[in-house]
Enzyme design. Structure first.
Site, PDB file in Angstrom:
ATOM      1  N   GLU A 212      56.138  58.298  53.380  1.00 22.41           N
ATOM      2  CA  GLU A 212      55.663  57.525  52.537  1.00 22.41           C
ATOM      3  C   GLU A 212      54.561  56.445  53.334  1.00 22.41           C
ATOM      4  O   GLU A 212      54.488  56.478  54.609  1.00 22.41           O
ATOM      5  CB  GLU A 212      56.508  56.743  51.701  1.00 22.41           C
ATOM      6  CG  GLU A 212      57.436  55.914  52.578  1.00 22.41           C
ATOM      7  CD  GLU A 212      58.808  55.210  51.701  1.00 22.41           C
ATOM      8  OE1 GLU A 212      59.231  56.000  50.833  1.00 22.41           O
ATOM      9  OE2 GLU A 212      59.123  54.167  51.845  1.00 22.41           O
ATOM     10  N   HIS A 250      60.212  49.655  48.863  1.00 21.48           N
ATOM     11  CA  HIS A 250      60.848  49.759  50.417  1.00 21.48           C
ATOM     12  C   HIS A 250      60.148  48.860  51.158  1.00 21.48           C
ATOM     13  O   HIS A 250      58.846  48.520  51.288  1.00 21.48           O
ATOM     14  CB  HIS A 250      60.574  51.258  50.999  1.00 21.48           C
ATOM     15  CG  HIS A 250      61.593  52.398  50.450  1.00 21.48           C
ATOM     16  ND1 HIS A 250      61.266  53.576  50.509  1.00 21.48           N
ATOM     17  CD2 HIS A 250      62.608  52.138  49.755  1.00 21.48           C
ATOM     18  CE1 HIS A 250      62.161  54.495  49.981  1.00 21.48           C
ATOM     19  NE2 HIS A 250      63.050  53.343  49.243  1.00 21.48           N
TER      20      HIS A 250
END
Lengths: 294, 389
Positions: A212, A250
């Protein structure tokens, strides 16, 4: 074969009497994992749903031969739990807890390295070798132990891994081991630590990397694949549409200073011969094509 | 968490970093009083959580208290547009009034956590004042880096190496070293994710002063810095994001018109990506995490629907430990409540997969509500995009 864990791994659950620890200890046992001990300071000497509970990890190692631990304790105590496991000689430490301060992890990863232990996480779903051992919170029945081919999985996220695994399993592609490495800026194991293990595992036919935005762990992974891997590798990078400077859930998923964009990572993967899935719906088909199954 | 420049300077000063004498003002009148106390030429600096303030007219000098009041009057209330605020700009509500400094040299100093070496790194450059990213891009050799080992801290030889490379004179070395130590201490003790002094100036008298300062604090470490909570300025944040955070929802507003609600940050980003891939534009990031119960789902819907741009909603849940049947019941209950309130104004596409997905589908169908149930991630994204076009 599998990497890191197998049917002989003996697991101690740190925080076994808490709601999360208790629930997942039962789930792991139901999957067939050897959960041999639990740790909750102050509750040593008791049993929790048939598992002996100790005050400390060292005792669990001595009395039950635990060689892996999984951590479910709150963020403010989780770093200490990691250090305690490493000190007790645990070889594989899996930290599920999210929300650990970054500077705590700076110290923890050094300590763990000094003790020659392997840390997975924090803020991760754990690790599973389908059919053999699950040390984590993933839904075991989504995973496939036997199939036409076997891939290894390394991922920075949880539910996106389940999505990818479902696509693979539906195509009859099994998984040798799947490792969720976690979404924090500093984690114990990164792609480049684990790719060589899959390269060496005779039962792994290829690897799927799910990255990511943020940092440059994906770029490093791509370069390692090009330089050192013979097995095929595919990748997906989440966060094409993420705006710069915003933390996407995150702690590690942030594009800062114009670096760490999905576009950049995809480009490096392609340059290094890694097959990139265009969308999250094409992870399964990308791997199938990579393994010449489609 | 981002904080204002004046707050960052107050914190840095506690660690021995020299900052210009000054104070924050909420009104032009206060700005005047502060200028009177300082008693010389001052700088009036707009306080917003974005850089590039000078170019946008948010930083101005004032020769005397009269001027300071006048300038503050013009800055407070203005809509400041910089390259970091976006075209809509940011309303200025407070200013920092501080003594004007004379600059002989400008340098850059910053501390961040380096993911590759898993430790903080001190970054310095003789090219201060500019965007460090620009310096790094154009002339990477001008960026100096010193890793900070958590066990030893910054070492003397590293300091000597830095002072030499930056051309710090013998007379300035002591002040410069003290400032660097203060900055590094502050970074570690306050659990920063970024500590930046840009520019760090050397005055003609040889003083080393932090002319501008920026601290970002680690949200995950707030539990051990209870005093940091009061530094948060919700006026600098999107009101929907503030509301979401009160419900423990991880929501970020974006520019598109397809609202989405997902469990898990990675899958939430991937869902935004596939909406775009199918020709739509995501309106938000929303991770409901493991708590996809009626309350969370309801709060999530309410927040998504408060964004007037939203024309359709996609719910994408991959049930692992979270059971889809429970999520489905949550969706049904929340939708009924919102319907009663007359708040459901857009079509709702739901994709549930994983644990108990079949039972979940049945619950949605039995509800009699107008919920479009779709199987498969791509099909769901295509459907929600088609509803908008």
């Amino acid at each position: 074969m599998s990497i890191i864990v197998d049917q002989n791994t003996r697991v101690v659950v740190q925080g076994i009497t808490g709601a999360e620890g208790s629930f997942h200890a039962a789930q792991m046992k139901a999957y067939g994992t050897k959960v041999v001990a639990g740790v909750t300071p102050g509750k040593g000497g008791t049993q929790h749903e048939g598992t002996p509970v100790f005050n400390g990890v060292a005792e669990a190692v001595r009395k039950e031969g635990a060689n892996a631990s999984i951590i479910f304790v709150p963020a403010s105590f989780a770093t200490d739990a990691i250090l305690e496991s490493a000190d007790a000689g645990i070889a594989v430490i899996i930290c599920i807890t999210e929300g650990i301060p970054t500077l705590d992890m700076v110290k923890a990863v050094r300590y763990v390295a000094e003790k020659k232990a392997r840390l997975i996480g924090p803020n991760c779903p754990g690790i599973i070798s389908p059919g053999k051992c699950k040390i984590g919170i993933m839904p075991g029945d989504t995973f496939l132990s036997e199939g036409k081919k076997k891939v290894g999985l390394i991922s920075r996220s949880g539910t996106l891994t389940y999505e990818a695994v479902k696509q693979l399993s539906e195509l009859g592609i099994a998984q040798s081991t799947a490792v969720g490495i976690g979404g924090d800026p500093i984690v114990g194991s990164i792609f480049t630590d684990l790719l060589p293990l899959f390269e060496a595992d005779p039962e792994t036919d290829g690897v799927m990397v799910i990255g990511e935005i943020g940092g440059n762990a994906e770029e490093d992974a791509a370069r390692l694949v090009k330089a050192r891997m013979k097995k095929p590798v595919a990748a997906f990078v989440a966060g094409m549409t993420a705006p710069p400077g915003r933390r996407m859930g995150h702690a590690g998923a942030i594009i800062s200073g114009g670096k760490g964009t999905a576009t950049e990572k995809i480009q490096v993967f392609r340059e290094c011969g890694v097959a990139v899935a265009q969308s999250p719906a094409e992870i399964g088909s990308t791997v199938a094509k990579m393994l010449k199954l489609a | 968490m981002k904080i204002h420049e004046y707050q960052a300077k107050e914190i840095l000063a506690r660690y021995g970093v020299k900052v210009p004498k000054g104070q924050v003002a909420f009104t032009p009148r206060e700005a005047r009083l502060i200028a009177e106390i300082i008693g010389k030429k001052v700088v009036v600096k707009a306080q917003i959580h974005a850089g590039g303030r000078g170019k946008g007219g948010g930083i101005r000098t004032a020769d005397n208290p009269n001027d300071a009041e006048k300038v503050a009057h013009e800055i407070i209330g203005m809509n400041l547009v910089t390259h970091q605020t976006g075209p809509e700009g940011r309303k200025v509500r407070l200013v920092l009034v501080e003594e004007a400094s004379t600059v002989a040299r400008e340098l850059y100093l910053g501390v961040v956590v380096d993911r590759n070496t898993a430790q903080p790194v001190l970054i310095a450059s003789a090219e201060g004042g500019m965007e460090i990213e620009e310096v790094a891009r154009k002339s990477p050799e001008k960026i100096l880096r010193e890793g900070i080992n958590p066990l030893t801290g910054l070492l003397s030889f590293q300091l000597r190496r830095l002072t030499a490379a930056l051309g710090i004179t013998k007379e300035q070395t002591k002040a410069f070293s003290a400032l660097i130590s203060g900055l590094v201490n502050c970074f570690v003790k306050e659990d920063c994710t970024l500590a930046e002094i840009n520019p760090l100036i050397v005055t003609p008298e040889g003083d080393v002063v932090a002319l501008d300062a920026k601290l970002n604090l680690d949200d995950n470490a707030l539990f051990r810095h209870l005093e940091q909570a009061k530094l948060r300025d919700v006026n600098e944040e999107d009101f929907l994001e503030v509301e979401a955070s009160q419900h423990n929802l991880n929501y970020i507003r974006l520019d598109g018109n397809v609202g989405c609600m997902v469990n898990g940050a990675g899958l939430a980003m991937a869902t935004m990506d596939i909406i775009k891939y199918c020709g739509g534009e995501p309106a938000n990031f929303l991770d409901v995490a493991g708590a996809a119960n009626p309350d969370t789902v309801g709060n999530g819907f309410r927040i998504i629907l408060k964004d007037p741009k939203v024309k359709a909603i996609l719910v994408n849940i991959f049930g692992g430990i979270v059971r889809c049947d429970r999520v489905a019941s949550g969706i049904v209950q929340a939708t009924r409540e919102l319907q009663k309130e007359g708040k459901i104004r857009v079509p709702l596409v739901v994709r549930l997969d994983g644990t108990n997905a079949k039972e979940a589908g049945q619950i949605l169908r039995d509800s009699g509500l107008n919920i479009i149930e779709i199987q498969g991630l791509k099909a769901a994204a295509e459907k929600v995009v088609s509803l908008i076009k």
